[in-house]
Scaffold this motif. Structure first.
Motif, PDB file in Angstrom:
ATOM      1  N   ALA A 398      36.859  42.138  68.873  1.00  0.00           N
ATOM      2  CA  ALA A 398      38.237  41.511  68.774  1.00  0.00           C
ATOM      3  C   ALA A 398      38.229  39.975  69.035  1.00  0.00           C
ATOM      4  CB  ALA A 398      39.144  42.280  69.533  1.00  0.00           C
ATOM      5  N   LEU A 399      37.341  39.523  69.923  1.00  0.00           N
ATOM      6  CA  LEU A 399      37.583  38.219  70.487  1.00  0.00           C
ATOM      7  C   LEU A 399      36.902  37.341  69.372  1.00  0.00           C
ATOM      8  CD1 LEU A 399      36.670  38.805  73.917  1.00  0.00           C
ATOM      9  CD2 LEU A 399      38.635  37.785  73.374  1.00  0.00           C
ATOM     10  N   GLY A 400      35.568  38.001  68.698  1.00  0.00           N
ATOM     11  CA  GLY A 400      35.024  37.283  67.773  1.00  0.00           C
ATOM     12  C   GLY A 400      36.110  37.036  66.479  1.00  0.00           C
ATOM     13  N   ALA A 401      36.785  38.183  66.270  1.00  0.00           N
ATOM     14  CA  ALA A 401      37.748  38.027  65.018  1.00  0.00           C
ATOM     15  C   ALA A 401      38.818  37.008  65.350  1.00  0.00           C
ATOM     16  CB  ALA A 401      38.465  39.406  64.590  1.00  0.00           C
ATOM     17  N   LEU A 402      39.261  36.863  66.591  1.00  0.00           N
ATOM     18  CA  LEU A 402      40.153  36.006  67.021  1.00  0.00           C
ATOM     19  C   LEU A 402      39.499  34.549  67.030  1.00  0.00           C
ATOM     20  CD1 LEU A 402      43.238  35.816  67.820  1.00  0.00           C
ATOM     21  CD2 LEU A 402      42.208  36.027  70.174  1.00  0.00           C
ATOM     22  N   ALA A 403      38.268  34.407  67.396  1.00  0.00           N
ATOM     23  CA  ALA A 403      37.557  33.015  67.067  1.00  0.00           C
ATOM     24  C   ALA A 403      37.503  32.650  65.592  1.00  0.00           C
ATOM     25  CB  ALA A 403      36.221  33.239  67.844  1.00  0.00           C
ATOM     26  N   THR A 404      37.317  33.520  64.874  1.00  0.00           N
ATOM     27  CA  THR A 404      37.022  33.315  63.440  1.00  0.00           C
ATOM     28  C   THR A 404      38.568  32.800  62.841  1.00  0.00           C
ATOM     29  OG1 THR A 404      35.639  34.876  63.317  1.00  0.00           O
ATOM     30  CG2 THR A 404      36.594  34.064  61.148  1.00  0.00           C
ATOM     31  N   LEU A 405      39.638  33.353  63.435  1.00  0.00           N
ATOM     32  CA  LEU A 405      40.879  33.022  63.017  1.00  0.00           C
ATOM     33  C   LEU A 405      41.435  31.362  63.399  1.00  0.00           C
ATOM     34  CD1 LEU A 405      43.874  33.406  62.059  1.00  0.00           C
ATOM     35  CD2 LEU A 405      44.302  34.596  64.111  1.00  0.00           C
ATOM     36  N   PHE A 406      41.012  31.158  64.723  1.00  0.00           N
ATOM     37  CA  PHE A 406      41.380  29.892  65.083  1.00  0.00           C
ATOM     38  C   PHE A 406      40.209  28.984  64.566  1.00  0.00           C
ATOM     39  CE2 PHE A 406      43.534  31.646  68.741  1.00  0.00           C
ATOM     40  CZ  PHE A 406      44.437  30.748  68.891  1.00  0.00           C
ATOM     41  N   GLY A 407      39.016  29.446  64.109  1.00  0.00           N
ATOM     42  CA  GLY A 407      38.068  28.429  63.214  1.00  0.00           C
ATOM     43  C   GLY A 407      38.700  28.236  61.839  1.00  0.00           C
ATOM     44  N   ALA A 408      39.154  29.130  61.378  1.00  0.00           N
ATOM     45  CA  ALA A 408      39.810  28.916  60.100  1.00  0.00           C
ATOM     46  C   ALA A 408      40.976  28.069  59.913  1.00  0.00           C
ATOM     47  CB  ALA A 408      40.403  30.391  59.667  1.00  0.00           C
ATOM     48  N   LEU A 409      41.856  28.067  61.396  1.00  0.00           N
ATOM     49  CA  LEU A 409      42.966  27.187  61.338  1.00  0.00           C
ATOM     50  C   LEU A 409      42.516  25.793  61.507  1.00  0.00           C
ATOM     51  CD1 LEU A 409      45.325  29.163  64.146  1.00  0.00           C
ATOM     52  CD2 LEU A 409      45.906  28.380  61.689  1.00  0.00           C
ATOM     53  N   ALA A 410      41.369  25.790  62.479  1.00  0.00           N
ATOM     54  CA  ALA A 410      40.827  24.302  62.337  1.00  0.00           C
ATOM     55  C   ALA A 410      40.533  23.852  61.156  1.00  0.00           C
ATOM     56  CB  ALA A 410      39.455  24.271  63.297  1.00  0.00           C
ATOM     57  N   LEU A 411      39.686  24.397  60.297  1.00  0.00           N
ATOM     58  CA  LEU A 411      39.515  24.000  58.922  1.00  0.00           C
ATOM     59  C   LEU A 411      40.854  23.585  57.913  1.00  0.00           C
ATOM     60  CD1 LEU A 411      36.539  26.258  57.982  1.00  0.00           C
ATOM     61  CD2 LEU A 411      36.405  23.892  58.439  1.00  0.00           C
ATOM     62  N   VAL A 412      41.867  24.484  58.009  1.00  0.00           N
ATOM     63  CA  VAL A 412      43.075  24.381  57.264  1.00  0.00           C
ATOM     64  C   VAL A 412      43.693  23.139  57.856  1.00  0.00           C
ATOM     65  CG1 VAL A 412      45.324  25.285  56.871  1.00  0.00           C
ATOM     66  CG2 VAL A 412      43.272  26.826  56.810  1.00  0.00           C
ATOM     67  N   PHE A 413      43.683  22.864  59.181  1.00  0.00           N
ATOM     68  CA  PHE A 413      44.361  21.802  59.809  1.00  0.00           C
ATOM     69  C   PHE A 413      43.748  20.618  59.323  1.00  0.00           C
ATOM     70  CE2 PHE A 413      46.459  24.473  63.402  1.00  0.00           C
ATOM     71  CZ  PHE A 413      47.462  24.863  62.425  1.00  0.00           C
ATOM     72  N   ARG A 414      42.400  20.523  59.122  1.00  0.00           N
ATOM     73  CA  ARG A 414      41.716  19.460  58.877  1.00  0.00           C
ATOM     74  C   ARG A 414      41.666  18.903  57.484  1.00  0.00           C
ATOM     75  NH1 ARG A 414      40.203  15.190  61.545  1.00  0.00           N
ATOM     76  NH2 ARG A 414      39.312  16.358  63.203  1.00  0.00           N
ATOM     77  N   LEU A 415      41.578  20.157  56.432  1.00  0.00           N
ATOM     78  CA  LEU A 415      41.561  19.806  55.131  1.00  0.00           C
ATOM     79  C   LEU A 415      42.833  19.766  54.323  1.00  0.00           C
ATOM     80  CD1 LEU A 415      38.432  22.270  54.228  1.00  0.00           C
ATOM     81  CD2 LEU A 415      38.391  19.829  54.719  1.00  0.00           C
ATOM     82  N   VAL A 416      44.048  20.387  55.145  1.00  0.00           N
ATOM     83  CA  VAL A 416      45.099  20.431  54.410  1.00  0.00           C
ATOM     84  C   VAL A 416      46.181  20.106  55.618  1.00  0.00           C
ATOM     85  CG1 VAL A 416      46.672  21.718  52.996  1.00  0.00           C
ATOM     86  CG2 VAL A 416      44.399  22.421  52.976  1.00  0.00           C
ATOM     87  N   PRO A 417      46.086  18.976  55.942  1.00  0.00           N
ATOM     88  CA  PRO A 417      46.846  18.282  57.178  1.00  0.00           C
ATOM     89  C   PRO A 417      48.502  18.491  56.749  1.00  0.00           C
ATOM     90  CG  PRO A 417      45.829  16.488  55.840  1.00  0.00           C
ATOM     91  CD  PRO A 417      45.454  17.651  55.671  1.00  0.00           C
ATOM     92  N   ASP A 418      48.856  18.617  55.455  1.00  0.00           N
ATOM     93  CA  ASP A 418      50.269  18.896  55.349  1.00  0.00           C
ATOM     94  C   ASP A 418      50.687  20.439  55.593  1.00  0.00           C
ATOM     95  OD1 ASP A 418      50.769  16.388  54.407  1.00  0.00           O
ATOM     96  OD2 ASP A 418      50.669  16.912  52.317  1.00  0.00           O
ATOM     97  N   SER A 419      49.878  21.264  55.611  1.00  0.00           N
ATOM     98  CA  SER A 419      50.392  22.348  56.297  1.00  0.00           C
ATOM     99  C   SER A 419      50.774  22.537  57.512  1.00  0.00           C
ATOM    100  CB  SER A 419      49.227  23.496  56.007  1.00  0.00           C
ATOM    101  OG  SER A 419      47.740  23.179  56.797  1.00  0.00           O
ATOM    102  N   ALA A 420      50.141  21.730  58.601  1.00  0.00           N
ATOM    103  CA  ALA A 420      50.392  21.860  59.825  1.00  0.00           C
ATOM    104  C   ALA A 420      51.576  20.892  59.976  1.00  0.00           C
ATOM    105  CB  ALA A 420      49.279  21.064  60.589  1.00  0.00           C
ATOM    106  N   ARG A 421      51.602  19.900  59.412  1.00  0.00           N
ATOM    107  CA  ARG A 421      52.804  19.081  59.406  1.00  0.00           C
ATOM    108  C   ARG A 421      53.985  19.912  59.007  1.00  0.00           C
ATOM    109  NH1 ARG A 421      53.271  13.644  59.235  1.00  0.00           N
ATOM    110  NH2 ARG A 421      51.111  13.494  58.766  1.00  0.00           N
TER     111      ARG A 421
END
Length: 763
Positions: A398-421
């Motif tokens: 479960a913790l690994g899955a949660l880590a994967t989720l945050f890793g995916a968020l990091a990529l999205v926030f980096r590659l698609v900054p307008d999504s975070a905005r």
């Protein structure tokens, strides 16, 4: 113990990690340690530091003559004047850092009595000592000094569970010392929470040890109360006429800051809602999470690892071992949610005794400590002892899955900054004046990094949970990871300015101090630039600009150490006289021409303001300070009145409304007239004139005035000090009954002829 064994113990993960983290925490704060820098934020800068700086002059006086006509000083717990403190105020930063260390050390000592491993206790100590709650409390000197001793109080209670004989007596004495220091710390609400938590923890002791634990705990608390009784009595007397106790807080004031669940997002994304040390770029913008008010606590992050560890333990089969802390966390969280509970206002209105407290978010102190305790249990039982292997295997996934989720968020926030905005803009009000791009850009830049760090932390925990942390290297990694995560926002939560700024007064303050009489400070303060837009000059766009403006322009009460005596200054914490608060409200509701009548009558000689219309009659501009902040002008009153004067014409009032009406009537001349109220006021009414009336101050201390007056008719002596029921007076060595003069000041009836009057302000 052999030298080799001692060396091995010294090089164990806990002491090595503690040394590394201590160095990492202290090195960036060398300026605070040496006194080169000084913390200056919120109450710490505006009231508590000035109060400390006045100590060499005022000593243990009951009244501070610099605060709005004289307000409680030694009996005001919020000023932390009865607490041990460095002699030089420049070491206030050292004082705060030491108390952060004291609190963390106390948490370690306490948790070590609940868990088997040093590393588990140290994880909990770090989680508490570097939590957003504790670090944000450094904005309030009284909060930091109070919070530091709560873990020690709990530690003595925990030790009493297994103590006997002299050890039990020592536990009782330790409880007394910790409780006394905690109460002297000066934050009554937090002290009450800590004492209640300690009492409940003692009651939760297993039956076989409950009696001795309760004896040591309540015996120690009784001893602390006995030791503090003279000071506590002064606090009760000093605050008996305060606006906090006479009027209390309304439900809106009480509930102004609770804990909105959105603030849980600050754990994986520290300072998500803004950096408290910034004004516009990265400044606080998360008003949707603080009920539209500035946050009482700038950060409420718990740390990804501590919160994950605590939740892991709560859902495990071992949770019964931490049931007390699970219950404490649940109750404190519910208390912080009071502003949103149906019927809360009705209950609050029906319980007048609770109207002296405000800000339910304060109860999150218990939640924060409970998270630290549960995290320690989790490390001890699950990671180090390796209990529940099947549960840990599932938890690791479960913790690994949660880590994967945050890793995916990091990529999205980096590659698609307008999504975070777009996400952040959902909390932005289009009516706000500032440019959202300028405010949010620093937050947006941090999000990908913070998401990646959260992913890394959760991945590390997933590995440790699956494999356990029996090996010293694994424990060291865990400790360093917990500390490193929580250390990142420390500097933002401890804003500081150069100590040399306090070494001499700035020009405007010097000129104001040279003008006889009190000063009315009415400077516009640019403290909400995100919503209102930035006004004035802020070259650095951070809180150093605000601090410099405060010191340069004499914002109350920063000019007090340089001799400024304020009139009608804001009540910072409900400690001011209720009548003084009413008088200020009346004054602020008037335009400047009408204000001047009140100011002249109260003995005001100068005005510091940024909102005076040009060419206002009765005010003479002397000096303008516009280097930082909104330009402020020092004015001298053209026709000031002496603060102590003999008034032969006496009007009597039986209500606040009538007092204001009589005072503001065109035929009322404050130079020779006074409106009085009180038990014996009716007999003083008189329409007299006396051109020979004079009065002067013969001697003065903070608590006592010796006056001389003469005149051909009886009169009332007007004294520019706040009226409270504690005021006593003698006229020619005979008791005289003081009355309320002009709504909130002191009036002393005097006979015809010459009289010597002694006024005791806090008898």
């Amino acid at each position: 113990m052999s030298p080799l064994a001692g060396l091995q113990r010294f090089l164990a993960p806990a002491p090595v990690a503690a040394a590394l983290l201590l160095a990492a925490a202290l090195l960036p704060n060398v300026g605070l340690l040496t006194g080169r820098d000084a913390p200056f934020y919120r109450d710490l800068g505006t009231t508590q530091r000035p109060a400390r700086a006045l100590w060499p002059t005022l000593g243990p006086s009951a009244v501070n003559p610099h605060a709005s006509f004289g307000q409680p000083y030694s009996g005001n717990p919020n000023l932390v004047l009865s607490y041990p403190f460095p002699k030089a105020p420049r070491f206030l930063g050292l004082h705060l850092l030491l108390h952060l260390l004291v609190g963390a050390a106390g948490a370690f000592v306490f948790l070590r009595r609940l868990v088997r491993a040093d590393e588990a206790a140290l994880v909990g100590a770090i989680a508490f000592g570097l939590s957003g709650y504790v670090l944000s409390s450094t904005a309030f000197l009284n909060a930091t000094t109070t919070v530091a001793w709560m873990p020690w109080l709990l530690a003595f209670v925990a030790t009493a569970r297994s103590a006997t004989g002299r050890s039990l007596v020592r536990c009782g004495v330790g409880t007394a010392v910790a409780a006394a220091l905690l109460v002297l710390g000066g934050e009554p609400a937090l002290a009450g929470l800590a004492l209640l938590l300690a009492a409940l923890f003692a009651l939760a002791t297993p039956r076989e040890a409950r009696l001795r634990t309760l004896a040591a705990t309540f015996g120690g608390l009784a001893l602390a109360a006995l030791l503090l009784s003279p000071w506590l009595l002064e606090v009760v007397r000093a605050t008996s006429f305060s606006s906090r106790r006479v009027r209390g807080f309304s439900f809106a004031e009480f509930a102004a800051v609770g804990f909105h669940p959105l603030r849980f997002l600050e754990t994986p994304f520290p300072l998500l809602f803004g950096d408290p040390s910034r004004l516009v770029a990265g400044g606080f913008w998360g008003f949707a999470a603080t009920q539209g008010n500035p946050p009482y606590l700038a950060s409420l992050g718990f740390g990804v690892l501590p919160l994950a560890l605590a939740l892991l333990f709560v859902v495990s089969a071992r949770r019964n071992e931490g049931r007390f802390w699970i219950g404490a966390a649940g109750l404190s969280f519910l208390a912080a949610l009071v502003p949103w509970m149906p019927g809360a206002k009705s209950v609050y209105d029906a319980l007048p005794f609770v109207h002296v407290v405000r800000y339910p978010v304060k109860t999150m102190l218990v939640f924060t400590f409970a998270v630290a305790a549960l995290a320690a249990f989790s490390v001890d039982r699950l990671l180090i002892l390796g209990a529940l292997p099947r549960f840990r295997a599932r938890a690791g996934i479960a913790l690994g899955a949660l880590a994967t989720l945050f890793g995916a968020l990091a990529l999205v926030f980096r590659l698609v900054p307008d999504s975070a905005r777009r996400l952040l803009m959902r909390g932005w009000d289009p009516a706000w004046a500032s440019d959202p791009s300028a405010v949010l850009e620093p937050v947006l830049r941090r999000l990908p990094v913070q998401a990646a760090l959260a992913a890394a932390a959760l991945l590390l925990l997933a590995i440790l949970v699956r494999r356990s942390a029996e090996e010293p290297r694994a424990r060291l990694f865990l400790l360093v990871a917990v500390g490193a995560e929580l250390l990142l926002p420390v500097r933002s939560l401890l804003p500081r300015v150069p100590s040399e700024w306090f070494d001499r007064p700035f020009p405007l303050v010097s000129r104001a101090a040279a003008i006889p009489g009190r000063v009315f400070e009415r400077v516009s303060k640019d403290l909400d630039p995100v919503r209102r837009g930035l006004f004035g000059v802020a070259p650095h766009d951070d809180l150093t600009d605000v601090a410099r403006a405060q010191l340069r322009q004499g914002w109350a009460l920063t000019g007090a150490p340089w001799g400024l005596r304020y009139a009608f200054d804001p009540d910072p914490d409900g400690s001011y006289s209720y009548l003084d608060r009413i008088a200020r409200d009346v004054l602020l509701g008037r335009d400047w021409p009408a204000k001047l009548k009140w100011l002249r009558s109260a003995g005001v000689g100068s005005v510091l303001a940024s909102d005076v219309p040009p060419d206002t009659p009765g005010l003479v501009p002397l000096f303008v300070d516009g280097e930082t902040g909104i330009p402020a002008t020092l004015f001298r009153l053209a026709a000031p009145l002496p603060p102590v004067r003999r008034c032969p014409r006496v009007l009597v009032s039986d209500s606040i409304t009538r007092t204001v009406a009589l005072f503001e009537s065109p035929d009322f001349d404050p130079a020779a007239s006074v409106v009085v109220a009180g038990r014996n006021a009716a007999a003083l009414a008189a329409e007299r004139t006396d051109p020979s009336a004079v009065a002067r101050v013969v001697a003065e201390t903070p608590d006592t005035l010796v006056l001389e007056t003469s005149g051909t008719t009886p009169a009332v002596l007007h004294v520019d000090r706040t009226y409270t029921p504690r005021v006593r007076a003698t006229v020619n060595q005979r008791p005289a009954a003081p009355v309320v003069a002009n709504l909130h000041l002191i009036g002393i009836p005097v006979p015809e002829g010459t009289s010597q009057v002694v006024v005791e302000l806090a008898k």
